[in-house]
Scaffold this motif. Structure first.
Motif, PDB file in Angstrom:
ATOM      1  N   LYS A   2       0.843  -1.194   0.000  1.00 53.76           N
ATOM      2  CA  LYS A   2       0.000   0.000   0.000  1.00 53.76           C
ATOM      3  C   LYS A   2       0.882   1.249   0.000  1.00 53.76           C
ATOM      4  O   LYS A   2       1.843   1.341   0.763  1.00 53.76           O
ATOM      5  N   ILE A   4       1.098   5.094   0.783  1.00 53.92           N
ATOM      6  CA  ILE A   4       0.393   6.074   1.598  1.00 53.92           C
ATOM      7  C   ILE A   4       1.162   7.393   1.628  1.00 53.92           C
ATOM      8  O   ILE A   4       2.330   7.440   2.026  1.00 53.92           O
ATOM      9  N   ASP A  32      -2.398   5.125  -2.902  1.00 57.04           N
ATOM     10  CA  ASP A  32      -3.652   4.512  -2.470  1.00 57.04           C
ATOM     11  C   ASP A  32      -4.449   5.455  -1.580  1.00 57.04           C
ATOM     12  O   ASP A  32      -5.676   5.401  -1.561  1.00 57.04           O
ATOM     13  N   GLU A  33      -3.750   6.281  -0.839  1.00 60.20           N
ATOM     14  CA  GLU A  33      -4.429   7.249   0.019  1.00 60.20           C
ATOM     15  C   GLU A  33      -3.454   8.342   0.441  1.00 60.20           C
ATOM     16  O   GLU A  33      -2.250   8.185   0.354  1.00 60.20           O
ATOM     17  N   ARG A  35      -2.958  10.763   3.874  1.00 60.71           N
ATOM     18  CA  ARG A  35      -3.369  11.027   5.252  1.00 60.71           C
ATOM     19  C   ARG A  35      -2.875  12.415   5.653  1.00 60.71           C
ATOM     20  O   ARG A  35      -1.689  12.694   5.571  1.00 60.71           O
ATOM     21  N   GLU A  73      -4.945  11.377   9.885  1.00 60.86           N
ATOM     22  CA  GLU A  73      -4.102  10.544  10.746  1.00 60.86           C
ATOM     23  C   GLU A  73      -3.888  11.307  12.055  1.00 60.86           C
ATOM     24  O   GLU A  73      -3.268  12.363  12.059  1.00 60.86           O
ATOM     25  N   GLU A  96       2.204  -0.591  10.391  1.00 62.99           N
ATOM     26  CA  GLU A  96       1.817  -0.947   9.027  1.00 62.99           C
ATOM     27  C   GLU A  96       3.046  -1.348   8.208  1.00 62.99           C
ATOM     28  O   GLU A  96       3.428  -0.658   7.267  1.00 62.99           O
ATOM     29  N   SER A  99       3.161  -1.293   4.272  1.00 63.50           N
ATOM     30  CA  SER A  99       2.911  -0.035   3.563  1.00 63.50           C
ATOM     31  C   SER A  99       4.216   0.691   3.298  1.00 63.50           C
ATOM     32  O   SER A  99       5.184   0.540   4.045  1.00 63.50           O
ATOM     33  N   PHE A 101       5.581   4.671   2.764  1.00 67.87           N
ATOM     34  CA  PHE A 101       5.121   6.015   3.103  1.00 67.87           C
ATOM     35  C   PHE A 101       5.851   7.068   2.288  1.00 67.87           C
ATOM     36  O   PHE A 101       7.069   7.002   2.096  1.00 67.87           O
TER      37      PHE A 101
END
Length: 189
Positions: A2, A4, A32-33, A35, A73, A96, A99, A101
């Motif tokens: 993932k 992030i 994917d996202e 925060r 977050e 995580e 993931s 970052f």
């Protein structure tokens, strides 16, 4: 794995510049996202206003609610003391491990990277993603992946000053955040 993006800041208040930066990086890097991570006590700034962490958090949740890839977050708000990115990223990587970052910073913070707490160790935990800000230099010896964004001169301090001086803030913030500020009498003189 993932992917992030993390956009940290005081978000006092969160404005359209924050949202545009996040959206541009989100799409450019196919994350994917994203925060949005409000800090409790930034080590490089003195907190000068009376807006609570709770109000900043509420405004941020309101600002990002309409984007399916944007989240808040809260990890730094639950820790006492200065909010060092290194400590936060150690914790997030531990929570995580599957993931990767991407820590998003403006050119003002790119200039400041040599002074970041445990910068060499932090570079092992995140990929820095930089975006240009007018009047700041984005040249650095550190590995920062640059993403082109529309350049804007919008800051939370400018917005606070406008509210204090009873000037319009229309279009600088999402309407829902403006409503929250008005209903809660934030930043007023």
């Amino acid at each position: 794995m993932k992917k992030i993006g993390i956009l940290g800041g005081t978000f006092d208040p969160p404005h359209i510049g924050h949202l545009i930066v996040a959206n541009e990086v989100f799409h450019a890097l196919q994350l994917d996202e994203i925060r949005f991570m409000p800090n409790h006590t930034p080590p490089h700034k003195r907190k000068t206003n009376k807006v609570s962490d709770s109000d900043r958090l509420n405004m941020l949740k309101i600002a990002v609610k309409d984007h399916p890839g944007f989240f808040v977050e809260e990890i730094e708000l639950h820790r006492d003391g200065a909010s060092f990115t290194y400590d936060t990223m150690v914790e997030l990587n531990s929570l995580e491990p599957e993931s990767s970052f991407y820590f998003i910073i403006g050119a003002d913070m790119i200039e400041y990277l040599p002074k970041w707490h445990k910068i060499d160790e932090l570079l092992q935990l995140v990929q820095f993603v930089g975006v240009k800000r007018p009047t700041y230099n984005d040249v650095t010896e550190y590995p920062v992946r640059m993403v082109d964004i529309p350049e804007m001169v919008i800051s939370s301090s400018m917005i606070r000053d406008k509210i204090w001086n009873r000037q319009t803030i229309k279009y600088l913030l999402p309407d829902s955040v403006i409503k929250y500020i008005e209903e809660n009498h934030l930043y007023e003189s």
